[in-house]
Design a protein around this motif. Structure first.
Motif, PDB file in Angstrom:
ATOM      1  N   GLU A 115       0.852  -1.197   0.000  1.00  0.00           N
ATOM      2  CA  GLU A 115       0.000   0.000   0.000  1.00  0.00           C
ATOM      3  C   GLU A 115       0.886   1.243   0.000  1.00  0.00           C
ATOM      4  OE1 GLU A 115      -3.435  -1.989   2.793  1.00  0.00           O
ATOM      5  OE2 GLU A 115      -2.981   0.162   2.984  1.00  0.00           O
ATOM      6  N   MET A 116       0.283   2.356  -0.442  1.00  0.00           N
ATOM      7  CA  MET A 116       0.980   3.641  -0.411  1.00  0.00           C
ATOM      8  C   MET A 116       0.082   4.655   0.285  1.00  0.00           C
ATOM      9  SD  MET A 116       2.942   3.872  -4.067  1.00  0.00           S
ATOM     10  CE  MET A 116       1.487   4.000  -5.104  1.00  0.00           C
ATOM     11  N   VAL A 117       0.661   5.333   1.283  1.00  0.00           N
ATOM     12  CA  VAL A 117      -0.094   6.364   2.001  1.00  0.00           C
ATOM     13  C   VAL A 117       0.740   7.637   2.016  1.00  0.00           C
ATOM     14  CG1 VAL A 117      -1.216   4.647   3.490  1.00  0.00           C
ATOM     15  CG2 VAL A 117       0.831   5.830   4.310  1.00  0.00           C
ATOM     16  N   VAL A 118       0.059   8.766   2.168  1.00  0.00           N
ATOM     17  CA  VAL A 118       0.774  10.042   2.298  1.00  0.00           C
ATOM     18  C   VAL A 118       0.358  10.679   3.610  1.00  0.00           C
ATOM     19  CG1 VAL A 118      -0.993  11.255   0.905  1.00  0.00           C
ATOM     20  CG2 VAL A 118       1.292  12.253   1.191  1.00  0.00           C
ATOM     21  N   ASP A 119       1.320  11.282   4.263  1.00  0.00           N
ATOM     22  CA  ASP A 119       1.165  11.855   5.601  1.00  0.00           C
ATOM     23  C   ASP A 119       0.449  13.208   5.499  1.00  0.00           C
ATOM     24  OD1 ASP A 119       1.518  12.988   8.089  1.00  0.00           O
ATOM     25  OD2 ASP A 119       3.702  12.674   8.149  1.00  0.00           O
ATOM     26  N   ALA A 120      -0.776  13.250   5.999  1.00  0.00           N
ATOM     27  CA  ALA A 120      -1.580  14.482   5.896  1.00  0.00           C
ATOM     28  C   ALA A 120      -0.915  15.643   6.634  1.00  0.00           C
ATOM     29  CB  ALA A 120      -2.981  14.232   6.456  1.00  0.00           C
ATOM     30  N   ALA A 121      -0.183  15.357   7.710  1.00  0.00           N
ATOM     31  CA  ALA A 121       0.484  16.440   8.455  1.00  0.00           C
ATOM     32  C   ALA A 121       1.601  17.052   7.609  1.00  0.00           C
ATOM     33  CB  ALA A 121       1.051  15.905   9.768  1.00  0.00           C
ATOM     34  N   ALA A 122       2.317  16.185   6.882  1.00  0.00           N
ATOM     35  CA  ALA A 122       3.381  16.697   6.008  1.00  0.00           C
ATOM     36  C   ALA A 122       2.781  17.495   4.851  1.00  0.00           C
ATOM     37  CB  ALA A 122       4.205  15.527   5.470  1.00  0.00           C
ATOM     38  N   MET A 123       1.622  17.020   4.363  1.00  0.00           N
ATOM     39  CA  MET A 123       0.942  17.748   3.282  1.00  0.00           C
ATOM     40  C   MET A 123       0.532  19.140   3.759  1.00  0.00           C
ATOM     41  SD  MET A 123      -1.564  14.756   1.841  1.00  0.00           S
ATOM     42  CE  MET A 123      -2.689  15.952   1.159  1.00  0.00           C
ATOM     43  N   ALA A 124      -0.080  19.195   4.945  1.00  0.00           N
ATOM     44  CA  ALA A 124      -0.585  20.480   5.454  1.00  0.00           C
ATOM     45  C   ALA A 124       0.559  21.476   5.590  1.00  0.00           C
ATOM     46  CB  ALA A 124      -1.276  20.262   6.791  1.00  0.00           C
ATOM     47  N   LYS A 125       1.688  21.001   6.072  1.00  0.00           N
ATOM     48  CA  LYS A 125       2.850  21.876   6.297  1.00  0.00           C
ATOM     49  C   LYS A 125       3.378  22.441   4.976  1.00  0.00           C
ATOM     50  CE  LYS A 125       7.026  21.754   9.137  1.00  0.00           C
ATOM     51  NZ  LYS A 125       7.984  20.870   9.831  1.00  0.00           N
ATOM     52  N   ARG A 126       3.075  21.732   3.866  1.00  0.00           N
ATOM     53  CA  ARG A 126       3.603  22.127   2.560  1.00  0.00           C
ATOM     54  C   ARG A 126       2.486  22.610   1.621  1.00  0.00           C
ATOM     55  NH1 ARG A 126       6.231  18.576   5.184  1.00  0.00           N
ATOM     56  NH2 ARG A 126       8.541  18.485   5.107  1.00  0.00           N
ATOM     57  N   ASP A 127       1.296  22.884   2.202  1.00  0.00           N
ATOM     58  CA  ASP A 127       0.153  23.362   1.410  1.00  0.00           C
ATOM     59  C   ASP A 127      -0.152  22.460   0.221  1.00  0.00           C
ATOM     60  OD1 ASP A 127      -0.194  25.538   3.087  1.00  0.00           O
ATOM     61  OD2 ASP A 127       1.283  26.751   1.975  1.00  0.00           O
TER      62      ASP A 127
END
Lengths: 117, 81
Positions: A74-86
């Protein structure tokens, strides 16, 4: 013996080998004799690599991703990292799941092994 | 669990440690430059701090490489180095 392995991709794509090599390693671990449970987590600047706009051909990763998913990875992306980078959820590629920051950190803590790239 | 933290991956590393009530955070290499705001036992590798001329805050305990090796052998480790 089946293991729970989390592969962390922490670098932005292009100009370095971390994203392709991380996906290649994830594919290798998933295809191993023991069929380990592999999750690729795009975190830190790796969140940029989870976007649909990224040219995966140029990164030479479509084969790695296809094999990884064929093995149940599976592949997931870290929503906290996304938020920090808009980075907005709509920007994320279809085959990557947006996971809450706490979900990602819990996944890392509970993993038998973590590899970071 | 021991959380080995260097600067480049400090973000995800400290977030992961923050969710673990038994976390012991060890700042290593450029990680000694950090002043983490995390509710856990905090250590820093003495040599890494000394060569960088870093004065560690009181809350951070200095640890030698030998002592760190003992810690790592005795306990599960999550590496963010």
């Amino acid at each position: 013996m089946k293991r729970d392995v989390v592969v962390l991709l922490t670098r932005a794509p292009y100009g370095r080998v971390h994203v392709p090599e991380g996906l290649r390693a994830a594919r290798g671990v998933a295809a191993g004799f023991d069929r380990h449970d592999v999750t690729v987590a795009f975190t830190e600047d790796g969140a940029y690599a989870a976007r649909a706009a990224v040219d995966r051909e140029a990164l030479n990763v479509p084969g790695h991703v296809a094999d990884l998913r064929e093995q149940g990875g599976e592949m997931v992306v870290d929503a906290a990292a996304m938020a920090k980078r808009d980075i907005a959820p709509e920007e994320i590629a279809d085959d990557v799941t947006v996971a809450a920051g706490d979900e990602v950190t819990e996944m890392i803590r509970d993993a038998d092994h973590t590899l970071d790239f | 669990m021991i959380y080995l933290i260097d600067k480049p991956m400090a973000g995800i590393g400290l977030r992961t440690a923050a969710g673990d009530p038994d976390a012991r955070v060890v700042l290593i290499q450029d990680g000694v430059l950090l002043s983490p705001d995390v509710d856990a036992e905090l250590y820093a590798v003495a040599r890494d701090a000394d060569v960088r001329g870093v004065d560690l805050p009181p809350a951070v305990e200095r640890v030698s490489y030998d002592a760190l090796v003992e810690m790592v052998v005795d306990e599960e480790v999550k590496s963010f180095v």
